[in-house]
Design a protein around this motif. Structure first.
Motif, PDB file in Angstrom:
ATOM      1  N   ALA A 135       0.733  -1.199  -0.034  1.00  0.00           N
ATOM      2  CA  ALA A 135      -0.098  -0.003  -0.043  1.00  0.00           C
ATOM      3  C   ALA A 135       0.931   1.537   0.141  1.00  0.00           C
ATOM      4  O   ALA A 135       1.858   1.029   0.715  1.00  0.00           O
ATOM      5  N   ILE A 136       0.469   2.284  -0.705  1.00  0.00           N
ATOM      6  CA  ILE A 136       1.263   3.635  -0.866  1.00  0.00           C
ATOM      7  C   ILE A 136       0.779   4.588  -0.478  1.00  0.00           C
ATOM      8  O   ILE A 136       0.306   5.508  -1.536  1.00  0.00           O
ATOM      9  N   PRO A 137       0.421   4.909   0.893  1.00  0.00           N
ATOM     10  CA  PRO A 137      -0.415   6.014   1.291  1.00  0.00           C
ATOM     11  C   PRO A 137       0.828   7.225   0.834  1.00  0.00           C
ATOM     12  O   PRO A 137       1.866   7.310   1.303  1.00  0.00           O
ATOM     13  N   GLY A 139       0.981  11.804   0.641  1.00  0.00           N
ATOM     14  CA  GLY A 139       0.884  12.879   1.129  1.00  0.00           C
ATOM     15  C   GLY A 139       1.300  13.382   2.530  1.00  0.00           C
ATOM     16  O   GLY A 139       1.382  12.098   3.314  1.00  0.00           O
ATOM     17  N   PRO A 140       1.339  14.361   2.873  1.00  0.00           N
ATOM     18  CA  PRO A 140       1.841  15.119   4.132  1.00  0.00           C
ATOM     19  C   PRO A 140       0.707  14.361   5.085  1.00  0.00           C
ATOM     20  O   PRO A 140      -0.233  14.616   5.173  1.00  0.00           O
ATOM     21  N   TRP A 141       1.475  13.608   6.193  1.00  0.00           N
ATOM     22  CA  TRP A 141       0.593  12.941   7.238  1.00  0.00           C
ATOM     23  C   TRP A 141      -0.306  13.947   8.289  1.00  0.00           C
ATOM     24  O   TRP A 141      -1.240  14.110   8.393  1.00  0.00           O
ATOM     25  N   ILE A 142       0.515  14.999   8.426  1.00  0.00           N
ATOM     26  CA  ILE A 142      -0.454  16.075   9.419  1.00  0.00           C
ATOM     27  C   ILE A 142      -1.540  16.704   8.656  1.00  0.00           C
ATOM     28  O   ILE A 142      -2.661  16.803   9.594  1.00  0.00           O
ATOM     29  N   ALA A 143      -1.511  16.637   7.479  1.00  0.00           N
ATOM     30  CA  ALA A 143      -2.816  17.541   6.560  1.00  0.00           C
ATOM     31  C   ALA A 143      -3.754  16.221   6.329  1.00  0.00           C
ATOM     32  O   ALA A 143      -4.625  16.694   5.825  1.00  0.00           O
ATOM     33  N   LEU A 144      -3.467  15.117   6.480  1.00  0.00           N
ATOM     34  CA  LEU A 144      -4.529  13.835   6.158  1.00  0.00           C
ATOM     35  C   LEU A 144      -5.112  13.448   7.410  1.00  0.00           C
ATOM     36  O   LEU A 144      -4.460  12.366   7.700  1.00  0.00           O
ATOM     37  N   PRO A 145      -6.188  13.887   7.881  1.00  0.00           N
ATOM     38  CA  PRO A 145      -6.530  13.196   9.186  1.00  0.00           C
ATOM     39  C   PRO A 145      -6.858  11.545   8.983  1.00  0.00           C
ATOM     40  O   PRO A 145      -6.752  10.674   9.750  1.00  0.00           O
ATOM     41  N   ASN A 146      -7.103  11.175   7.986  1.00  0.00           N
ATOM     42  CA  ASN A 146      -7.532   9.867   7.547  1.00  0.00           C
ATOM     43  C   ASN A 146      -6.410   9.010   7.703  1.00  0.00           C
ATOM     44  O   ASN A 146      -6.386   7.749   8.285  1.00  0.00           O
ATOM     45  N   GLN A 148      -4.018   9.535   9.819  1.00  0.00           N
ATOM     46  CA  GLN A 148      -3.817   9.476  11.210  1.00  0.00           C
ATOM     47  C   GLN A 148      -4.619   8.366  12.013  1.00  0.00           C
ATOM     48  O   GLN A 148      -4.381   8.285  13.324  1.00  0.00           O
ATOM     49  N   ASP A 149      -5.793   7.927  11.370  1.00  0.00           N
ATOM     50  CA  ASP A 149      -6.437   6.821  12.045  1.00  0.00           C
ATOM     51  C   ASP A 149      -5.786   5.796  12.420  1.00  0.00           C
ATOM     52  O   ASP A 149      -5.062   5.086  11.571  1.00  0.00           O
ATOM     53  N   HIS A 150      -6.002   5.191  13.554  1.00  0.00           N
ATOM     54  CA  HIS A 150      -5.136   4.055  14.031  1.00  0.00           C
ATOM     55  C   HIS A 150      -5.653   2.711  12.951  1.00  0.00           C
ATOM     56  O   HIS A 150      -4.500   1.933  12.720  1.00  0.00           O
ATOM     57  N   GLN A 151      -6.623   2.645  12.566  1.00  0.00           N
ATOM     58  CA  GLN A 151      -6.923   1.671  11.634  1.00  0.00           C
ATOM     59  C   GLN A 151      -6.308   1.828  10.536  1.00  0.00           C
ATOM     60  O   GLN A 151      -5.728   0.352   9.658  1.00  0.00           O
ATOM     61  N   PHE A 152      -6.046   2.791   9.708  1.00  0.00           N
ATOM     62  CA  PHE A 152      -5.525   3.134   8.770  1.00  0.00           C
ATOM     63  C   PHE A 152      -3.945   2.583   8.748  1.00  0.00           C
ATOM     64  O   PHE A 152      -3.457   1.935   7.965  1.00  0.00           O
ATOM     65  N   THR A 153      -3.318   3.125   9.905  1.00  0.00           N
ATOM     66  CA  THR A 153      -2.004   2.842  10.140  1.00  0.00           C
ATOM     67  C   THR A 153      -1.783   1.487  10.205  1.00  0.00           C
ATOM     68  O   THR A 153      -0.768   0.913   9.629  1.00  0.00           O
ATOM     69  N   THR A 154      -2.711   0.730  10.952  1.00  0.00           N
ATOM     70  CA  THR A 154      -2.487  -0.556  11.383  1.00  0.00           C
ATOM     71  C   THR A 154      -2.592  -1.486   9.952  1.00  0.00           C
ATOM     72  O   THR A 154      -1.762  -2.445   9.630  1.00  0.00           O
ATOM     73  N   ARG A 155      -3.612  -1.047   9.151  1.00  0.00           N
ATOM     74  CA  ARG A 155      -3.687  -1.801   7.851  1.00  0.00           C
ATOM     75  C   ARG A 155      -2.306  -1.401   7.075  1.00  0.00           C
ATOM     76  O   ARG A 155      -2.003  -2.363   6.466  1.00  0.00           O
ATOM     77  N   LEU A 199       3.877   7.443   6.307  1.00  0.00           N
ATOM     78  CA  LEU A 199       3.607   6.155   6.548  1.00  0.00           C
ATOM     79  C   LEU A 199       4.374   5.215   5.632  1.00  0.00           C
ATOM     80  O   LEU A 199       4.859   4.173   6.120  1.00  0.00           O
ATOM     81  N   TYR A 200       4.458   5.421   4.300  1.00  0.00           N
ATOM     82  CA  TYR A 200       5.023   4.533   3.367  1.00  0.00           C
ATOM     83  C   TYR A 200       6.660   4.509   3.866  1.00  0.00           C
ATOM     84  O   TYR A 200       6.966   3.318   3.665  1.00  0.00           O
ATOM     85  N   THR A 201       7.080   5.499   4.011  1.00  0.00           N
ATOM     86  CA  THR A 201       8.362   5.674   4.610  1.00  0.00           C
ATOM     87  C   THR A 201       8.976   4.977   5.598  1.00  0.00           C
ATOM     88  O   THR A 201       9.779   4.126   5.749  1.00  0.00           O
ATOM     89  N   SER A 202       7.838   5.071   6.553  1.00  0.00           N
ATOM     90  CA  SER A 202       8.159   4.275   7.858  1.00  0.00           C
ATOM     91  C   SER A 202       8.355   2.814   7.749  1.00  0.00           C
ATOM     92  O   SER A 202       8.865   2.064   8.325  1.00  0.00           O
ATOM     93  N   THR A 203       7.250   2.246   6.786  1.00  0.00           N
ATOM     94  CA  THR A 203       7.294   0.837   6.832  1.00  0.00           C
ATOM     95  C   THR A 203       8.305   0.342   5.844  1.00  0.00           C
ATOM     96  O   THR A 203       8.763  -0.704   6.157  1.00  0.00           O
TER      97      THR A 203
END
Length: 335
Positions: A135-137, A139-146, A148-155, A199-203
Protein backbone atom coordinates in the motif's frame (compact mmCIF):
# COMPACT_ATOMS: atom_id res chain seq x y z
CA UNK A 1 56.84 32.53 -1.44
CA UNK A 2 58.50 29.55 -3.17
CA UNK A 3 57.45 27.26 -0.34
CA UNK A 4 53.88 28.54 -0.60
CA UNK A 5 53.79 27.84 -4.35
CA UNK A 6 55.20 24.35 -3.85
CA UNK A 7 52.65 23.68 -1.12
CA UNK A 8 49.81 24.85 -3.41
CA UNK A 9 50.99 22.59 -6.25
CA UNK A 10 51.20 19.63 -3.86
CA UNK A 11 47.66 20.35 -2.61
CA UNK A 12 46.38 20.60 -6.20
CA UNK A 13 47.95 17.23 -7.05
CA UNK A 14 46.43 15.68 -3.95
CA UNK A 15 43.02 17.06 -4.87
CA UNK A 16 43.38 15.71 -8.41
CA UNK A 17 44.45 12.33 -7.03
CA UNK A 18 41.51 12.37 -4.62
CA UNK A 19 39.04 13.17 -7.40
CA UNK A 20 40.54 10.44 -9.61
CA UNK A 21 40.24 7.87 -6.82
CA UNK A 22 36.67 8.99 -6.14
CA UNK A 23 35.75 8.57 -9.82
CA UNK A 24 37.31 5.09 -9.90
CA UNK A 25 35.49 4.09 -6.73
CA UNK A 26 32.19 5.38 -8.12
CA UNK A 27 32.82 3.55 -11.41
CA UNK A 28 33.15 0.28 -9.50
CA UNK A 29 30.29 1.17 -7.16
CA UNK A 30 27.92 1.96 -10.03
CA UNK A 31 28.48 -1.27 -11.96
CA UNK A 32 25.18 -2.40 -13.48
CA UNK A 33 23.46 -5.52 -12.22
CA UNK A 34 23.87 -8.36 -14.75
CA UNK A 35 20.91 -9.45 -16.86
CA UNK A 36 20.53 -12.78 -18.65
CA UNK A 37 18.92 -13.88 -21.88
CA UNK A 38 15.61 -15.74 -21.84
CA UNK A 39 17.46 -18.90 -22.87
CA UNK A 40 19.89 -18.58 -19.93
CA UNK A 41 16.99 -18.01 -17.55
CA UNK A 42 15.10 -21.05 -18.89
CA UNK A 43 18.14 -23.26 -18.35
CA UNK A 44 18.15 -22.41 -14.63
CA UNK A 45 14.53 -21.56 -13.81
CA UNK A 46 12.39 -23.95 -15.83
CA UNK A 47 9.91 -25.76 -13.54
CA UNK A 48 11.06 -23.78 -10.48
CA UNK A 49 8.14 -22.85 -8.20
CA UNK A 50 7.85 -19.07 -7.85
CA UNK A 51 5.28 -17.46 -5.53
CA UNK A 52 4.71 -13.79 -6.40
CA UNK A 53 2.80 -11.61 -3.94
CA UNK A 54 1.43 -8.41 -5.45
CA UNK A 55 1.32 -9.83 -8.98
CA UNK A 56 -1.78 -8.14 -10.39
CA UNK A 57 -0.10 -4.97 -11.71
CA UNK A 58 3.07 -2.89 -11.84
CA UNK A 59 6.41 -4.44 -10.96
CA UNK A 60 4.87 -7.70 -9.71
CA UNK A 61 3.02 -8.23 -12.97
CA UNK A 62 6.21 -7.75 -15.00
CA UNK A 63 8.15 -10.05 -12.66
CA UNK A 64 5.50 -12.70 -13.36
CA UNK A 65 5.97 -12.32 -17.11
CA UNK A 66 9.76 -12.67 -16.84
CA UNK A 67 9.49 -15.83 -14.76
CA UNK A 68 6.83 -17.15 -17.14
CA UNK A 69 9.12 -16.66 -20.15
CA UNK A 70 11.75 -18.64 -18.22
CA UNK A 71 9.36 -21.60 -17.97
CA UNK A 72 8.79 -21.42 -14.23
CA UNK A 73 5.81 -22.74 -12.30
CA UNK A 74 4.12 -19.62 -11.03
CA UNK A 75 1.67 -18.89 -8.23
CA UNK A 76 0.18 -15.39 -8.49
CA UNK A 77 -1.38 -13.58 -5.57
CA UNK A 78 -3.07 -10.22 -4.97
CA UNK A 79 -6.52 -8.99 -3.98
CA UNK A 80 -8.07 -8.61 -7.45
CA UNK A 81 -9.17 -11.91 -8.97
CA UNK A 82 -10.02 -10.23 -12.30
CA UNK A 83 -6.58 -8.67 -12.69
CA UNK A 84 -4.84 -11.87 -11.63
CA UNK A 85 -6.80 -13.80 -14.26
CA UNK A 86 -5.49 -11.48 -16.98
CA UNK A 87 -1.91 -11.88 -15.76
CA UNK A 88 -2.43 -15.66 -15.58
CA UNK A 89 -3.55 -15.79 -19.22
CA UNK A 90 -0.53 -13.84 -20.45
CA UNK A 91 1.88 -15.90 -18.33
CA UNK A 92 0.52 -19.04 -19.97
CA UNK A 93 1.08 -17.63 -23.46
CA UNK A 94 4.64 -16.62 -22.54
CA UNK A 95 5.62 -20.19 -21.71
CA UNK A 96 5.14 -20.74 -17.98
CA UNK A 97 5.17 -24.43 -17.02
CA UNK A 98 2.04 -23.77 -14.98
CA UNK A 99 0.20 -20.74 -13.59
CA UNK A 100 -2.11 -20.74 -10.57
CA UNK A 101 -3.77 -17.83 -8.82
CA UNK A 102 -4.58 -17.52 -5.12
CA UNK A 103 -6.38 -14.25 -4.32
CA UNK A 104 -5.22 -12.90 -0.97
CA UNK A 105 -5.75 -9.73 1.05
CA UNK A 106 -2.44 -9.35 2.90
CA UNK A 107 -3.87 -6.79 5.30
CA UNK A 108 -5.45 -9.79 7.07
CA UNK A 109 -2.57 -11.62 8.72
CA UNK A 110 -4.65 -14.54 9.99
CA UNK A 111 -5.07 -15.88 6.45
CA UNK A 112 -1.37 -16.21 5.66
CA UNK A 113 -0.89 -19.66 7.16
CA UNK A 114 -3.76 -20.90 5.02
CA UNK A 115 -2.20 -19.16 1.99
CA UNK A 116 0.97 -21.20 2.50
CA UNK A 117 -1.07 -24.40 2.75
CA UNK A 118 -2.88 -23.56 -0.49
CA UNK A 119 0.44 -23.07 -2.27
CA UNK A 120 1.75 -26.43 -1.09
CA UNK A 121 -1.46 -28.16 -2.11
CA UNK A 122 -0.70 -27.04 -5.66
CA UNK A 123 3.05 -27.67 -5.49
CA UNK A 124 4.85 -29.80 -2.95
CA UNK A 125 7.70 -27.31 -2.71
CA UNK A 126 8.66 -23.67 -3.26
CA UNK A 127 11.88 -22.25 -4.72
CA UNK A 128 11.36 -18.48 -4.63
CA UNK A 129 9.11 -16.22 -2.58
CA UNK A 130 8.66 -12.73 -4.04
CA UNK A 131 7.43 -10.15 -1.50
CA UNK A 132 6.29 -7.25 -3.63
CA UNK A 133 2.77 -6.23 -2.50
CA UNK A 134 2.36 -2.76 -0.99
CA UNK A 135 0.00 0.00 0.00
CA UNK A 136 1.46 3.40 -0.94
CA UNK A 137 -0.25 6.13 1.06
CA UNK A 138 0.92 9.48 -0.28
CA UNK A 139 0.69 12.98 1.12
CA UNK A 140 1.86 14.93 4.20
CA UNK A 141 0.67 13.05 7.28
CA UNK A 142 -0.30 16.14 9.32
CA UNK A 143 -2.65 17.35 6.58
CA UNK A 144 -4.48 14.04 6.13
CA UNK A 145 -6.63 13.07 9.14
CA UNK A 146 -7.59 9.75 7.54
CA UNK A 147 -3.92 8.67 7.57
CA UNK A 148 -3.76 9.45 11.28
CA UNK A 149 -6.53 6.96 12.00
CA UNK A 150 -5.28 3.96 14.00
CA UNK A 151 -7.00 1.43 11.73
CA UNK A 152 -5.45 3.04 8.64
CA UNK A 153 -1.98 2.89 10.17
CA UNK A 154 -2.48 -0.72 11.26
CA UNK A 155 -3.68 -1.75 7.79
CA UNK A 156 -0.71 -0.06 6.11
CA UNK A 157 1.81 -1.78 8.39
CA UNK A 158 0.02 -5.11 8.02
CA UNK A 159 0.34 -4.97 4.24
CA UNK A 160 3.81 -3.46 3.94
CA UNK A 161 5.62 -5.00 6.93
CA UNK A 162 3.86 -7.58 9.09
CA UNK A 163 2.58 -9.68 6.19
CA UNK A 164 6.15 -9.78 4.82
CA UNK A 165 7.39 -11.09 8.16
CA UNK A 166 4.53 -13.58 8.48
CA UNK A 167 4.98 -14.88 4.92
CA UNK A 168 8.69 -15.33 5.63
CA UNK A 169 7.91 -17.22 8.83
CA UNK A 170 5.50 -19.71 7.26
CA UNK A 171 7.59 -20.39 4.13
CA UNK A 172 11.03 -20.47 5.77
CA UNK A 173 11.04 -24.24 6.50
CA UNK A 174 9.99 -25.00 2.90
CA UNK A 175 12.68 -22.72 1.47
CA UNK A 176 15.30 -24.40 3.67
CA UNK A 177 14.51 -27.71 1.97
CA UNK A 178 14.96 -26.35 -1.57
CA UNK A 179 17.83 -23.91 -0.79
CA UNK A 180 15.41 -21.28 -2.00
CA UNK A 181 15.39 -17.51 -2.26
CA UNK A 182 13.33 -14.69 -0.75
CA UNK A 183 13.11 -11.59 -2.94
CA UNK A 184 12.03 -8.45 -1.09
CA UNK A 185 11.22 -5.26 -3.01
CA UNK A 186 12.32 -2.46 -0.73
CA UNK A 187 12.63 1.24 -1.49
CA UNK A 188 15.07 4.12 -1.27
CA UNK A 189 12.38 5.53 1.04
CA UNK A 190 13.67 2.98 3.53
CA UNK A 191 16.98 4.89 3.62
CA UNK A 192 15.93 8.50 3.07
CA UNK A 193 12.94 9.97 4.97
CA UNK A 194 10.36 11.53 2.68
CA UNK A 195 7.83 13.86 4.25
CA UNK A 196 5.34 13.47 1.41
CA UNK A 197 4.83 9.81 2.28
CA UNK A 198 5.50 9.42 5.99
CA UNK A 199 3.66 6.15 6.58
CA UNK A 200 5.03 4.50 3.44
CA UNK A 201 8.56 5.65 4.32
CA UNK A 202 8.26 4.29 7.85
CA UNK A 203 7.11 0.88 6.61
CA UNK A 204 10.09 0.65 4.25
CA UNK A 205 12.46 1.56 7.09
CA UNK A 206 10.86 -1.29 9.06
CA UNK A 207 11.32 -3.68 6.12
CA UNK A 208 15.02 -2.79 5.98
CA UNK A 209 15.41 -3.23 9.72
CA UNK A 210 13.87 -6.69 9.78
CA UNK A 211 15.25 -8.19 6.58
CA UNK A 212 18.81 -6.90 6.91
CA UNK A 213 18.83 -8.36 10.43
CA UNK A 214 17.41 -11.61 9.05
CA UNK A 215 20.19 -11.67 6.45
CA UNK A 216 22.75 -11.66 9.26
CA UNK A 217 20.91 -14.42 11.06
CA UNK A 218 20.72 -16.64 7.95
CA UNK A 219 24.44 -16.11 7.36
CA UNK A 220 25.30 -16.92 10.98
CA UNK A 221 23.11 -20.02 10.82
CA UNK A 222 24.73 -20.99 7.49
CA UNK A 223 21.27 -21.36 6.03
CA UNK A 224 21.00 -22.40 2.36
CA UNK A 225 18.34 -19.70 1.87
CA UNK A 226 19.35 -16.56 -0.04
CA UNK A 227 17.61 -13.36 1.03
CA UNK A 228 17.83 -10.58 -1.58
CA UNK A 229 16.66 -7.07 -0.73
CA UNK A 230 16.03 -4.76 -3.69
CA UNK A 231 16.31 -1.05 -2.99
CA UNK A 232 14.21 0.57 -5.69
CA UNK A 233 13.98 4.20 -6.66
CA UNK A 234 11.31 5.75 -8.86
CA UNK A 235 10.03 3.00 -11.17
CA UNK A 236 7.74 4.27 -13.91
CA UNK A 237 5.10 1.58 -14.02
CA UNK A 238 2.19 2.54 -16.31
CA UNK A 239 0.12 3.46 -13.25
CA UNK A 240 2.86 5.53 -11.61
CA UNK A 241 3.64 7.24 -14.92
CA UNK A 242 -0.02 8.22 -15.23
CA UNK A 243 -0.10 9.65 -11.72
CA UNK A 244 3.14 11.61 -11.98
CA UNK A 245 2.49 12.91 -15.50
CA UNK A 246 -0.83 14.34 -14.29
CA UNK A 247 1.22 16.94 -12.39
CA UNK A 248 4.49 17.13 -14.32
CA UNK A 249 6.08 15.87 -17.53
CA UNK A 250 7.94 12.66 -16.62
CA UNK A 251 10.22 13.30 -19.62
CA UNK A 252 11.71 16.17 -17.60
CA UNK A 253 12.96 13.73 -14.97
CA UNK A 254 16.56 12.76 -15.88
CA UNK A 255 16.92 9.13 -16.92
CA UNK A 256 19.47 8.58 -14.14
CA UNK A 257 16.71 9.18 -11.59
CA UNK A 258 13.98 6.93 -12.95
CA UNK A 259 13.76 3.24 -13.74
CA UNK A 260 11.92 1.28 -16.41
CA UNK A 261 9.50 -1.33 -15.11
CA UNK A 262 10.61 -4.06 -17.53
CA UNK A 263 14.28 -3.43 -16.78
CA UNK A 264 13.48 -3.53 -13.06
CA UNK A 265 11.77 -6.91 -13.51
CA UNK A 266 14.82 -8.15 -15.46
CA UNK A 267 17.09 -7.19 -12.58
CA UNK A 268 14.88 -8.95 -10.02
CA UNK A 269 14.46 -12.18 -11.98
CA UNK A 270 18.15 -12.28 -12.91
CA UNK A 271 18.97 -12.29 -9.21
CA UNK A 272 17.49 -15.79 -9.05
CA UNK A 273 20.67 -16.87 -10.87
CA UNK A 274 23.27 -14.62 -9.24
CA UNK A 275 21.81 -14.78 -5.69
CA UNK A 276 23.09 -11.40 -4.41
CA UNK A 277 22.07 -10.18 -0.97
CA UNK A 278 21.48 -6.58 -2.03
CA UNK A 279 20.51 -4.97 -5.35
CA UNK A 280 19.98 -1.27 -6.16
CA UNK A 281 17.90 -0.01 -9.10
CA UNK A 282 18.11 2.48 -10.78
CA UNK A 283 21.80 2.31 -9.98
CA UNK A 284 22.78 5.99 -9.93
CA UNK A 285 19.63 7.29 -8.25
CA UNK A 286 19.63 4.78 -5.40
CA UNK A 287 23.37 4.67 -4.75
CA UNK A 288 23.77 8.45 -4.78
CA UNK A 289 20.93 8.83 -2.28
CA UNK A 290 22.35 6.04 -0.14
CA UNK A 291 25.80 7.70 -0.28
CA UNK A 292 24.37 11.06 0.77
CA UNK A 293 22.44 9.44 3.63
CA UNK A 294 25.72 7.88 4.81
CA UNK A 295 28.00 10.93 4.64
CA UNK A 296 25.32 13.51 5.53
CA UNK A 297 22.54 11.76 7.50
CA UNK A 298 20.35 14.87 7.62
CA UNK A 299 20.52 15.77 3.94
CA UNK A 300 16.84 14.84 3.58
CA UNK A 301 16.01 18.12 5.33
CA UNK A 302 17.06 19.88 2.13
CA UNK A 303 14.09 18.31 0.36
CA UNK A 304 11.75 20.87 1.90
CA UNK A 305 13.58 23.59 -0.04
CA UNK A 306 13.89 21.87 -3.42
CA UNK A 307 10.30 21.24 -4.51
CA UNK A 308 9.40 24.84 -5.20
CA UNK A 309 5.92 24.34 -3.74
CA UNK A 310 4.40 25.45 -0.50
CA UNK A 311 3.13 22.89 1.99
CA UNK A 312 -0.48 23.70 1.04
CA UNK A 313 0.31 23.30 -2.66
CA UNK A 314 1.83 19.88 -2.00
CA UNK A 315 -1.26 18.83 -0.04
CA UNK A 316 -3.51 19.83 -2.95
CA UNK A 317 -1.22 18.09 -5.45
CA UNK A 318 -1.42 14.82 -3.54
CA UNK A 319 -5.17 15.14 -3.22
CA UNK A 320 -5.44 15.35 -7.03
CA UNK A 321 -3.09 12.37 -7.40
CA UNK A 322 -5.12 10.39 -4.86
CA UNK A 323 -8.36 11.00 -6.76
CA UNK A 324 -6.72 9.99 -10.03
CA UNK A 325 -5.34 6.86 -8.35
CA UNK A 326 -8.82 5.93 -7.19
CA UNK A 327 -10.13 6.50 -10.71
CA UNK A 328 -7.62 4.22 -12.40
CA UNK A 329 -7.81 1.62 -9.62
CA UNK A 330 -4.26 2.08 -8.34
CA UNK A 331 -3.61 0.98 -4.75
CA UNK A 332 -2.52 4.11 -2.91
CA UNK A 333 -3.90 3.02 0.43
CA UNK A 334 -5.45 6.42 1.10
CA UNK A 335 -8.94 5.16 1.87
Amino acid sequence: MLMVNVHCRVMEKRKLLGVTILILVLAVYLVQNPNFSTLQLREKLKDKVIVICGASSGIGERIAYKYAAAGAKIVLSARSLDRLAKVQTKCSTLGASSVHIIPQDFSKLTGIENFRNNVLEIHSSIDTLVLNHAAIPLGPWIALPNQQDHQFTTRTFNINVLSYIELTRVFLPDLEITSGQIQVTGSISGWCPFYQAGLYTSTKHAVNGFFYSLQQELLAKQSPITLTVFTLGLILTPEMDTLISSETDTALIPDLFKGKVDECADVIVSSALTRPRNVDYPIFSVKSNRFMAYVFPYFHELATFTYGLSYDDIVQTHERIRKLGDKIGYQLGNK
